[in-house]
Design a protein around this motif. Structure first.
Motif, PDB file in Angstrom:
ATOM      1  N   ASP A  57      24.877  13.204 -18.149  1.00 31.60           N
ATOM      2  CA  ASP A  57      26.080  12.604 -18.758  1.00 31.60           C
ATOM      3  C   ASP A  57      27.344  12.835 -17.912  1.00 31.60           C
ATOM      4  O   ASP A  57      28.449  12.507 -18.351  1.00 31.60           O
ATOM      5  CB  ASP A  57      26.289  13.151 -20.186  1.00 31.60           C
ATOM      6  N   GLY A  58      27.190  13.374 -16.700  1.00 29.17           N
ATOM      7  CA  GLY A  58      28.351  13.567 -15.822  1.00 29.17           C
ATOM      8  C   GLY A  58      28.965  14.952 -15.948  1.00 29.17           C
ATOM      9  O   GLY A  58      29.763  15.355 -15.115  1.00 29.17           O
ATOM     10  N   SER A  59      28.607  15.693 -16.997  1.00 31.19           N
ATOM     11  CA  SER A  59      29.164  17.037 -17.133  1.00 31.19           C
ATOM     12  C   SER A  59      28.449  17.989 -16.163  1.00 31.19           C
ATOM     13  O   SER A  59      27.505  17.601 -15.485  1.00 31.19           O
ATOM     14  CB  SER A  59      29.050  17.519 -18.579  1.00 31.19           C
ATOM     15  N   VAL A  60      28.918  19.231 -16.117  1.00 27.10           N
ATOM     16  CA  VAL A  60      28.441  20.152 -15.084  1.00 27.10           C
ATOM     17  C   VAL A  60      27.386  21.114 -15.639  1.00 27.10           C
ATOM     18  O   VAL A  60      27.567  21.697 -16.709  1.00 27.10           O
ATOM     19  CB  VAL A  60      29.634  20.972 -14.526  1.00 27.10           C
ATOM     20  N   ASP A  61      26.309  21.275 -14.885  1.00 30.19           N
ATOM     21  CA  ASP A  61      25.271  22.241 -15.258  1.00 30.19           C
ATOM     22  C   ASP A  61      25.714  23.624 -14.763  1.00 30.19           C
ATOM     23  O   ASP A  61      25.742  23.879 -13.557  1.00 30.19           O
ATOM     24  CB  ASP A  61      23.952  21.820 -14.595  1.00 30.19           C
ATOM     25  N   LEU A  62      26.049  24.496 -15.707  1.00 32.56           N
ATOM     26  CA  LEU A  62      26.562  25.822 -15.327  1.00 32.56           C
ATOM     27  C   LEU A  62      25.505  26.906 -15.456  1.00 32.56           C
ATOM     28  O   LEU A  62      25.821  28.105 -15.456  1.00 32.56           O
ATOM     29  CB  LEU A  62      27.785  26.154 -16.195  1.00 32.56           C
ATOM     30  N   SER A  63      24.230  26.495 -15.544  1.00 33.28           N
ATOM     31  CA  SER A  63      23.205  27.500 -15.809  1.00 33.28           C
ATOM     32  C   SER A  63      23.023  28.474 -14.641  1.00 33.28           C
ATOM     33  O   SER A  63      22.728  29.649 -14.850  1.00 33.28           O
ATOM     34  CB  SER A  63      21.871  26.841 -16.181  1.00 33.28           C
ATOM     35  N   PHE A  64      23.242  27.996 -13.396  1.00 35.30           N
ATOM     36  CA  PHE A  64      23.102  28.937 -12.259  1.00 35.30           C
ATOM     37  C   PHE A  64      24.230  29.971 -12.291  1.00 35.30           C
ATOM     38  O   PHE A  64      24.022  31.139 -12.016  1.00 35.30           O
ATOM     39  CB  PHE A  64      23.118  28.195 -10.919  1.00 35.30           C
ATOM     40  N   ILE A  65      25.417  29.507 -12.632  1.00 35.05           N
ATOM     41  CA  ILE A  65      26.573  30.425 -12.705  1.00 35.05           C
ATOM     42  C   ILE A  65      26.286  31.485 -13.774  1.00 35.05           C
ATOM     43  O   ILE A  65      26.494  32.687 -13.566  1.00 35.05           O
ATOM     44  CB  ILE A  65      27.858  29.640 -13.091  1.00 35.05           C
ATOM     45  N   GLU A  66      25.799  31.022 -14.928  1.00 39.37           N
ATOM     46  CA  GLU A  66      25.565  31.934 -16.042  1.00 39.37           C
ATOM     47  C   GLU A  66      24.516  32.974 -15.674  1.00 39.37           C
ATOM     48  O   GLU A  66      24.688  34.175 -15.922  1.00 39.37           O
ATOM     49  CB  GLU A  66      25.132  31.128 -17.279  1.00 39.37           C
ATOM     50  N   SER A  67      23.427  32.528 -15.022  1.00 44.81           N
ATOM     51  CA  SER A  67      22.382  33.508 -14.740  1.00 44.81           C
ATOM     52  C   SER A  67      22.825  34.487 -13.650  1.00 44.81           C
ATOM     53  O   SER A  67      22.495  35.681 -13.721  1.00 44.81           O
ATOM     54  CB  SER A  67      21.035  32.847 -14.434  1.00 44.81           C
ATOM     55  N   VAL A  68      23.615  34.006 -12.681  1.00 46.92           N
ATOM     56  CA  VAL A  68      24.118  34.927 -11.654  1.00 46.92           C
ATOM     57  C   VAL A  68      25.084  35.934 -12.291  1.00 46.92           C
ATOM     58  O   VAL A  68      25.062  37.131 -11.968  1.00 46.92           O
ATOM     59  CB  VAL A  68      24.802  34.157 -10.495  1.00 46.92           C
ATOM     60  N   ALA A  69      25.913  35.466 -13.232  1.00 51.52           N
ATOM     61  CA  ALA A  69      26.848  36.387 -13.911  1.00 51.52           C
ATOM     62  C   ALA A  69      26.063  37.495 -14.611  1.00 51.52           C
ATOM     63  O   ALA A  69      26.447  38.671 -14.564  1.00 51.52           O
ATOM     64  CB  ALA A  69      27.710  35.611 -14.905  1.00 51.52           C
TER      65      ALA A  69
END
Ligand code: UDX
Length: 429
Positions: free
Chosen positions: A91-103
């Motif tokens: 839908d054009g929004s951003v997948d932040l799952s990599f950021i979350e798992s690295v955090a």
């Protein structure tokens, strides 16, 4: 200073290498063990001018090393950078799952105060989420600060952009990490803007969307130039001499592509929507960009009429000069559209042929740019590689069955080309 960069893509690898070059101790971490092995063995996963030499030099000097372990990186550094991908969702929004798992990984590995710096391009307010996540998953007494420090490097000029940045943006919640961030960037002698995290995050999306807007603006002007007999390069030169406007990013062509502008535009439109604003201006930027390619394809079909079984030579596959990156490349899009019409393609790129082979299968790859025209009904320039200006034009004209050249990047002078006997079609001229 001791740094760890998590994520060894374009941004992470170049950032880590340049920090090492100016004297910091850097560990580059990636969870892709094959990539880490390649880097440890002296290989480089991307083509980026100047990078390979810098990596070798700093590895040899003991300033830079590679690891697959986030914990090892976090333990051995004062500042931990997050430079992982933030890909688009459907839908054009951003997948932040990599950021979350690295955090979460960083939180689990922290045993003393750390500055956690987000370098990935993220929606406004992500810094707050990263801070909440580290707090939730970290050990209770360990202090940390989250900083937003967006990266503005261009592929193909990444080392230069990193070593000589126009500005460094540092978004913070408290003043505590500011001296360290200043010390980190001191060797680059660039202006440092210290601001709040939300503003820092917005600077990145607002800047990239503005640059995309600038390109779409000149592309729209190119349509008016064609319709009125004006020359878009002359118009851009005249506009660009106004210091408030500037000449850069006013090159009309077949539209922008790559892994940043299309993604960042969609993300910014979506972020705005979620915050209650319809950023219609940016939707128009996207529409103009798509229209620019449609018009170029139409130019080809208007001239060659039916494309089925026509031989077409295409120079350029990368999304722009100086890179082997073909992600969302307008050149690849163009090739696919020509193939769909039944054309037979002979293609060449100075650096991107290996990567292009994976996504563009039904084409003949030609090693020598001066051989691409052989037996073709027309030649097309799709990427602004400077070396294409050195094309042996006499030879190309002789090799073509019809001397037709479609220049999607305005590399040649229209009058000179016509004097040489070409039927020459470019953009906005
Ligand atoms: C961009 C931003 O420039 C950079 O600051 C950010 O960090 C990442 O996104 P990049 O995608 O590497 O960098 O390439 P850029 O040089 O900006 O070009 C993007 C696209 O615009 C290319 O397809 C290029 O061909 C096109 N372009 C650029 C034009 O069509 N006309 C121009 O005048 C300039």
């Amino acid at each position: 200073m001791k740094l760890t960069i998590i994520g060894t893509g374009y941004v992470g690898l170049v950032t880590g290498t340049c920090f090492a070059e100016v004297g910091h101790q850097v560990i580059c971490v990636d969870n892709n063990t094959d990539k880490v092995k390649l880097l440890q063995g002296g290989g480089i996963p991307i083509y980026e001018p100047g990078l390979e030499d810098l990596v070798k030099k700093n590895v040899a000097a003991g300033q830079l090393r590679f690891s697959a372990s986030t914990a090892e990186g976090v333990e051995n550094s004062d500042v931990v950078f997050i430079a992982v991908p933030t890909p688009p969702l459907p839908d054009g929004s951003v997948d932040l799952s990599f950021i979350e798992s690295v955090a979460r990984e960083i939180a689990g590995a922290m045993t003393s105060y750390k500055i956690v710096v987000d370098k990935s391009t993220v929606p406004v307010k992500t810094g707050d989420k990263v801070a909440e996540t580290i707090k939730r998953y970290g050990k209770s007494k360990v202090e940390f600060d989250v900083v937003s420090n967006p990266e503005f490097l261009r592929e193909g000029f990444a080392v230069e952009d990193l070593m000589k940045p126009d500005r460094v943006v540092v978004g913070v919640r408290t003043q505590r990490p500011v001296p360290a961030m200043r010390a980190l960037y001191a060797p680059f002698h660039a202006p440092i803007i210290v601001t709040d995290i939300n503003s820092a995050e917005l600077i990145k999306h607002a800047a990239n969307s503005f640059l995309a807007l600038k390109i779409s603006y000149i592309n729209a002007v190119s349509v008016i130039c064609e319709a009125s007999g004006a020359n878009v390069q002359e118009v851009a030169n005249g506009m660009g001499m106004d210091a408030r406007i500037g000449r850069r990013f006013l090159d009309a062509g077949i539209g922008f592509g790559g892994s940043c502008f299309p993604k960042d535009l969609s993300a910014f439109i979506k972020i705005s929507e979620q915050l209650g604003y319809d950023f219609a201006l940016l939707k128009e930027v996207q529409r103009i960009n798509a229209g620019q390619m449609d018009r170029f394809v139409k130019k080809i079909t208007d001239t060659l009429w039916v494309l089925k079984d026509k031989n077409i030579g295409v120079l350029g596959l990368a999304f722009k000069q100086n890179t082997d990156d073909v992600r969302l490349s307008p050149a690849i899009d163009l090739c696919q559209r020509l193939l769909k019409e039944g054309a037979v393609l002979r293609v060449h790129d100075p650096k991107a042929m290996d990567k292009a082979r994976e996504v563009l299968k039904n084409a003949t790859y030609v090693e020598d740019m001066n051989e691409v025209a052989a037996g073709c009904d027309a030649l097309v320039i799709a990427t602004e590689w400077p070396i294409f200006k050195k094309l042996d034009l006499e030879r190309a004209r002789r090799l073509l069955t019809h001397p037709i050249l479609f220049d999607g990047r305005n590399l040649f002078d229209a009058r000179e080309m016509e004097e040489m006997g070409f039927i020459y079609k470019s953009v906005g001229r």
